[in-house]
Design an enzyme around this catalytic site. Structure first.
Site, mmCIF file in Angstrom:
data_model
loop_
_atom_site.group_PDB
_atom_site.id
_atom_site.type_symbol
_atom_site.label_atom_id
_atom_site.label_comp_id
_atom_site.label_asym_id
_atom_site.label_seq_id
_atom_site.Cartn_x
_atom_site.Cartn_y
_atom_site.Cartn_z
ATOM 1 N N GLU A 1 48.921 22.903 36.931
ATOM 2 C CA GLU A 1 48.650 24.309 37.229
ATOM 3 C C GLU A 1 47.985 24.466 38.595
ATOM 4 O O GLU A 1 46.981 23.805 38.888
ATOM 5 C CB GLU A 1 47.753 24.931 36.160
ATOM 6 C CG GLU A 1 47.453 26.391 36.420
ATOM 7 C CD GLU A 1 46.665 27.067 35.317
ATOM 8 O OE1 GLU A 1 46.532 28.304 35.352
ATOM 9 O OE2 GLU A 1 46.185 26.358 34.409
ATOM 10 N N GLU B 1 47.509 35.137 29.843
ATOM 11 C CA GLU B 1 46.211 34.477 29.710
ATOM 12 C C GLU B 1 45.093 35.414 30.183
ATOM 13 O O GLU B 1 44.371 35.099 31.124
ATOM 14 C CB GLU B 1 46.223 33.181 30.522
ATOM 15 C CG GLU B 1 45.123 32.220 30.186
ATOM 16 C CD GLU B 1 45.166 30.978 31.065
ATOM 17 O OE1 GLU B 1 44.866 29.895 30.550
ATOM 18 O OE2 GLU B 1 45.465 31.094 32.269
#
Length: 295
Positions: free
Chosen positions: A151, A245
């Protein structure tokens, strides 16, 4: 075309929670995916993991996993003992994801999560250590058919890679079809000159995608240009998962670690958070329909 998911800690203030309860909630709200912190698998015995896996299968929910690596397992560390400990830790997590029939691990899984407590004038050494370590972990990911997505995070949460360009260079050096990139709109909003160009630049290396607004509320309630974002996803033919998220509650481990110092919605009861989840699900379906012609 794209499966739409939600991160479990949208609701709960601590990283650990009853996964089965939120599998059922995600299913009832209409999501395809529930994502939660992979570290929790290490605290489960096989009986509990089997229960969670069965609940997900019965609810029609795919489970995906992410993590922010504890600095004690920092696989980019200049200390070889720390790196070895981290490699073993990550391999054990991947093995358990394999046991769960999981297909994806993402997050800051290539270095300790958070800005290091030392000044980095030249990060090439820690990037080198990180790549060497992740190559070892990815061998296990290949064995268990798990895609290992690194990420890209902002400068306050990591050093190794802050931009799509850095991630692309990194993943190419891993040299595995089980290594991929996770881009997150919240982090891109901080670091990229153009979110659309960043998405297009990684192309088929994009294997997972996180959504969240500029301040981490649900998509559609901030100032990000979602037409640009979903248009770029369409441009590269992205058919992978889109997991939202958001972090909107202060307090607990999550609020502390994510630095949420005020509630981002009024009176964040579970019912209110459910309504936010329903809004984001419909918003993302509408964006997919608009840019892909389907949902």
């Amino acid at each position: 075309m794209n499966k739409i998911g939600i991160f479990m800690n949208f609701w709960v203030k601590d990283w650990e929670a009853d996964q089965i309860a939120y599998i059922k909630k995600a299913s009832a709200l209409g999501f395809d995916i529930l994502e939660f912190q992979a570290q929790a698998l290490l605290d489960m015995d096989k009986e509990r993991m089997s229960e969670v896996r069965k609940a997900a299968l019965g609810s029609g929910i795919e489970l995906t996993y992410s993590l922010g690596l504890n600095p004690q397992y920092d696989v980019s560390s200049t200390d070889g003992t720390v790196r070895a400990r981290g490699i073993d830790y990550l391999k054990r997590i991947v093995e358990r994801i394999g046991f769960m029939d999981g297909k994806l691990l993402s997050g800051v899984n290539y270095a300790g999560w958070g800005s290091p407590d030392y000044i980095v004038d030249d990060k090439s050494e820690i990037v080198k250590h990180s790549i060497e370590s992740v190559r070892e972990v990815v061998k296990t990911a290949e064995d268990f058919d798990v895609t290992y997505c690194v990420e890209v995070v902002n400068r306050f949460e990591g050093v190794v890679m802050n931009t799509a360009e850095e991630a692309l260079d990194y993943v190419k050096q891993i040299e595995s079809d089980k290594a991929g990139i996770l881009l997150d709109t919240y982090h891109m909003n901080i670091e990229e000159r153009s979110i659309g160009d960043a998405i297009r630049s990684v192309g088929t290396y994009l294997k997972h995608f996180h959504t969240g607004e500029n301040n981490r509320v649900v998509p559609g309630k901030g100032h990000l240009d979602w037409d640009e974002i979903f248009g770029a996803l369409h441009d590269i033919g992205y058919e992978g998962s889109i997991v939202s998220e958001p972090f909107i509650q202060m307090g607990g481990e999550v609020g502390r670690d994510i630095k949420v110092w005020r509630n981002l919605i009024d009176n964040p009861s579970e019912e209110a958070i459910d309504r936010e989840a329903q809004f984001l699900l419909q918003f993302e379906k509408d964006m997919i329909r608009k840019h892909y012609g389907t949902a």
